[in-house]
Design a protein around this motif. Structure first.
Motif, PDB file in Angstrom:
ATOM      1  N   VAL A 100       0.839  -1.201   0.000  1.00  0.00           N
ATOM      2  CA  VAL A 100       0.000   0.000   0.000  1.00  0.00           C
ATOM      3  C   VAL A 100       0.879   1.258   0.000  1.00  0.00           C
ATOM      4  N   ARG A 104       1.366   4.240  -2.899  1.00  0.00           N
ATOM      5  CA  ARG A 104       1.163   5.633  -2.558  1.00  0.00           C
ATOM      6  C   ARG A 104       2.273   6.498  -3.169  1.00  0.00           C
ATOM      7  N   PHE A 116     -13.727   7.495 -10.776  1.00  0.00           N
ATOM      8  CA  PHE A 116     -14.743   6.954  -9.885  1.00  0.00           C
ATOM      9  C   PHE A 116     -16.086   7.573 -10.248  1.00  0.00           C
ATOM     10  N   ILE A 130      -7.649   9.558   2.083  1.00  0.00           N
ATOM     11  CA  ILE A 130      -7.313   8.294   2.745  1.00  0.00           C
ATOM     12  C   ILE A 130      -5.832   8.227   3.098  1.00  0.00           C
TER      13      ILE A 130
ATOM     14  N   ALA B 238      -8.528   2.538  -7.189  1.00  0.00           N
ATOM     15  CA  ALA B 238      -8.423   2.876  -5.769  1.00  0.00           C
ATOM     16  C   ALA B 238      -7.120   2.339  -5.173  1.00  0.00           C
ATOM     17  N   LEU B 239      -6.790   1.084  -5.475  1.00  0.00           N
ATOM     18  CA  LEU B 239      -5.589   0.487  -4.901  1.00  0.00           C
ATOM     19  C   LEU B 239      -4.336   1.219  -5.382  1.00  0.00           C
ATOM     20  N   GLY B 242      -2.963   3.975  -3.336  1.00  0.00           N
ATOM     21  CA  GLY B 242      -2.482   3.686  -1.996  1.00  0.00           C
ATOM     22  C   GLY B 242      -3.605   3.399  -1.023  1.00  0.00           C
ATOM     23  N   ALA B 243      -4.724   2.897  -1.534  1.00  0.00           N
ATOM     24  CA  ALA B 243      -5.816   2.514  -0.643  1.00  0.00           C
ATOM     25  C   ALA B 243      -5.625   1.068  -0.207  1.00  0.00           C
ATOM     26  N   THR B 244      -6.106   0.758   0.986  1.00  0.00           N
ATOM     27  CA  THR B 244      -6.087  -0.639   1.420  1.00  0.00           C
ATOM     28  C   THR B 244      -7.282  -1.350   0.805  1.00  0.00           C
ATOM     29  N   ARG B 245      -7.286  -2.666   0.933  1.00  0.00           N
ATOM     30  CA  ARG B 245      -8.389  -3.463   0.404  1.00  0.00           C
ATOM     31  C   ARG B 245      -9.715  -2.994   1.006  1.00  0.00           C
ATOM     32  N   GLU B 247     -10.443   0.002   2.410  1.00  0.00           N
ATOM     33  CA  GLU B 247     -10.826   1.344   1.942  1.00  0.00           C
ATOM     34  C   GLU B 247     -11.435   1.270   0.546  1.00  0.00           C
ATOM     35  N   THR B 248     -10.841   0.430  -0.286  1.00  0.00           N
ATOM     36  CA  THR B 248     -11.361   0.247  -1.639  1.00  0.00           C
ATOM     37  C   THR B 248     -12.776  -0.313  -1.597  1.00  0.00           C
ATOM     38  N   SER B 251     -15.294   2.369   0.148  1.00  0.00           N
ATOM     39  CA  SER B 251     -15.584   3.630  -0.539  1.00  0.00           C
ATOM     40  C   SER B 251     -16.024   3.460  -1.989  1.00  0.00           C
TER      41      SER B 251
END
Ligand SMILES: Nc1ncnc2c1ncn2[C@@H]1O[C@H](COP(=O)(O)OP(=O)(O)O)[C@@H](O)[C@H]1O
Ligand SMILES: [Mg+2]
Lengths: 273, 350
Positions: A100, A104, A116, A130, B238-239, B242-245, B247-248, B251
């Motif tokens: 992760v 980033r 999105f 986030i 989303a990933l 830098g989103a976690t599983r 958060e993905t 959201s």
């Protein structure tokens, strides 16, 4: 973020300056999908604030190599990576590395624009939110959209859905979204292949602007695009065993005007692929 | 040489086979039309029968019950009969029941909704089964929506695609088709006898737990389908930020899948609200003349009360049963209407 932005005239100077250290390098990178080896022993470096183009016939593993650079291959259960990918001398495939955190810092823009189904504003703001961004979100959204050369077109409709934009605008929105989290490197997988020629040129101009702050790696099947916009070019091909491998890598003008490998020359002059 | 037959006459290329093709098309169309008519007619017949018996023409006398003057329905005729044959029915009433007044009588009325069931049909109401059903369904929805969604998220977003997950998958799909009486037996064993301390025995809570078991497979299947319909490119986007599983999922995947999950939940609830067998099995009552004091009180539900009325000999109780069906159908139609609205409002093209 450290203020690294240089004024345009300084950028040219920076480009002519000797290349600094590699920000990322692949060492003996191989990728298997199940039993099938897709990429074999790639050694390759990306330099700070430069654009590197990955070219080659389709199926030679360009996207696979690109996905290794920010561990997006982790999402493919059958994918297996061996070798090292160094980012500022950390092996991102080392033990205890948080993928992760890798993503980033090393952002990605996909072939097909995938905003999105949220407002334009939220598309840009979500990633920063986030990642714990503290500061004026309005400023960040404006700055990111401006850097992505989209601000003037959308500033009056930030509440509209990202999906209401045209394909080219959507792709620039995806770029704005990627840079809003202020990564070091932006990986782009054929970002203009789904776009019309005008939008394609806009994306190319935008990439030039972005090199002030970012290191860019772009996969493209468009030879002119690679020649026009990249500083370095890596040419991949498919071996006898159908595994992709790196044929030649160097400064773009050298690869295009004076290729060392005859296979590169054949491909560039359009005799293959 | 072409293997396709070509007309000899060039002019006839586009006209030669036209009439035969039209005739064949017509046959298929008419067969399908006949099937549609069959479906519409059976539905129409059901509605015709129920409505005609819930809304009636009646000969009504006045009668004193517990010191109050109450209407006493001595005979009823269906709504339709009264519309076509009003004068005849009026004459019959005057002849047979000189005391009685001939008038329109709706069995769905305020008394029906607010009174408890009673042995006097005119006073009898639907209150306890209505409240019982709403309580059971309310608790069932509160339990089965989060559990079903959670299970679907696990199976779709976290589960590996190995043989274990395939077995689970097949089993859940099969559970959706298990006869409801079997859930009743399960509920009797687990929730009435086993966990009687928690549920209090044959209570609303035991009923709701049983209905939750029954609804879960349907909700899980629907939720998985709508989670799977969220394009992988959304998760990748989303990933890559830098989103976690989680958060993905939270959201992006869930908001996009939510309309489908809600629709599935509502459909499961509308199946559950009409279920009779499992609740009889766990010991729901047929006659309740009080409001359940809470989730750990005994109860009845609408279909059980309707069934109870149908089995009584007096014709006027059959009118009550029809009135109950009208209430039950109205609730069902409302729920399905909400599901349609949700779907309409959130239709998305990626
Ligand atoms: N998810 C995957 N599963 C299995 N094989 C894959 C997958 N992705 C790519 N491959 C295979 O790996 C090879 C390289 O693919 P890719 O990296 O997409 O090439 P390119 O982007 O250069 O066209 C191809 O043979 C392709 O079939
Ligand atoms: Mg590719």
């Amino acid at each position: 973020m450290a203020q690294r932005s240089l004024r345009p005239e300084m950028r040219r100077a920076a480009k002519e300056a000797p290349v600094g250290d590699a920000i990322m390098s692949a060492r003996d990178l191989s990728v298997h999908y199940g039993a099938f080896q897709a990429v074999r022993d790639v050694n390759l470096s990306f330099y700070e604030n430069r654009i590197t183009a990955l070219i080659g016939p389709s199926g030679c593993g360009k996207s696979t190599v690109l996905r290794c650079m920010n561990r997006m291959n982790d999402l493919i259960p059958i994918a297996r990576v061996s070798g090292e990918v160094l980012y500022h001398n950390h092996n991102i495939y080392g033990p205890n590395i948080d993928p992760v955190e890798v993503r980033r810092r090393i952002g990605m823009v996909f072939q097909k624009p995938n905003p999105f189904p949220k407002s334009i504003y939220d598309n840009v703001a979500w990633g920063a939110k986030i990642n714990g961004y503290r500061g004026s979100m309005d400023d960040l959204v404006e700055r990111s959209l401006t850097q992505a050369a989209l601000w003037n077109e959308v500033k009056d409709k930030l509440k509209d859905s990202g999906l209401s934009l045209s394909g080219g605008q959507q792709q620039r929105l995806c770029i704005a979204r990627a840079i809003a989290i202020q990564p070091d490197v932006i990986l782009m997988d054929e970002p203009a292949s789904a776009l019309d020629p005008i939008s394609t040129l806009k994306i190319e101009d935008l990439m030039q602007e972005l090199t002030r702050n970012y290191t860019i790696v772009i996969v493209t099947h468009n030879m002119q695009q690679a020649a026009r916009s990249s500083d370095f070019t890596a040419y991949f091909s498919v071996g006898e065993d159908r595994a992709g491998y790196l044929v030649e890598y160097g400064p773009t003008h050298e690869v295009f005007t004076n290729p060392k490998d005859p296979k590169t020359e054949d491909y560039i002059t359009g005799r293959v692929g | 040489m072409s293997s396709l037959p070509t007309p000899k006459n060039r002019e006839a290329i586009f006209t030669d086979r036209l009439s035969a093709r039209k005739r064949r098309g017509m046959i298929f169309r008419n067969v399908c039309l006949a099937m549609t008519i069959f479906g519409v007619l059976s539905l129409g017949a059901l509605l015709y029968d129920t409505i005609g018996s819930a809304f009636t023409w009646a000969a009504v006398e006045e009668r004193e019950v517990r010191g109050r003057v109450q209407p006493n329905v001595v005979q009823t005729w269906s709504l339709w009969e009264g519309i076509y044959n009003r004068d005849e029915l009026q004459r019959l009433t005057a002849e047979n029941y000189p005391e009685a007044e001939f008038r329109f009588f709706s069995w769905v009325n305020i008394n029906f909704l607010t009174n408890f069931p009673s042995r006097f049909p005119e006073l009898s109401g639907f209150r306890s089964p209505l409240i019982g059903s709403l309580m059971v369904i309310g608790i069932t929805a509160l339990l089965s929506f989060p559990i079903g969604t959670g299970a679907a998220i696990f199976l779709e977003e976290y589960g590996t695609k190995g043989w274990i997950s395939r077995i689970i998958e097949t089993n859940i799909a099969n559970l959706a088709g298990v006869p409801s009486i079997i859930y009743g037996l399960l509920g009797l064993t687990i929730f009435v006898r086993g966990a009687g301390g928690l549920t209090g025995g044959q209570t609303v809570l035991a009923g709701a737990f049983t209905m939750t078991l029954l609804s879960l497979p349907i909700i899980i299947v629907a939720a998985r389908e709508s989670i799977r319909a969220v394009p992988p490119s959304q998760r990748q986007a989303a990933l890559a930020l830098g989103a976690t599983r989680w958060e993905t999922t939270y959201s992006h995947v869930l908001p996009s899948a939510l309309p489908g999950i809600l629709t599935g939940t509502i459909l499961a609830m509308s199946r559950a609200i009409g279920e009779t067998a499992p609740l009889i099995t766990i010991g729901a009552l047929t006659y309740v003349a009080f409001d359940p004091s809470g989730a750990r009180d005994i109860f009845t539900v609408m279909p059980i009360q309707i069934f109870n009325w149908v089995t009584l000999p007096q014709a006027t109780f059959h009118n009550l049963a029809s009135a109950g069906i009208v209430v039950l159908l109205s609730i069902l139609l409302t729920m399905n209407g909400i599901a349609i609205v949700i779907r309409r409002k959130t239709e998305r093209t990626w």
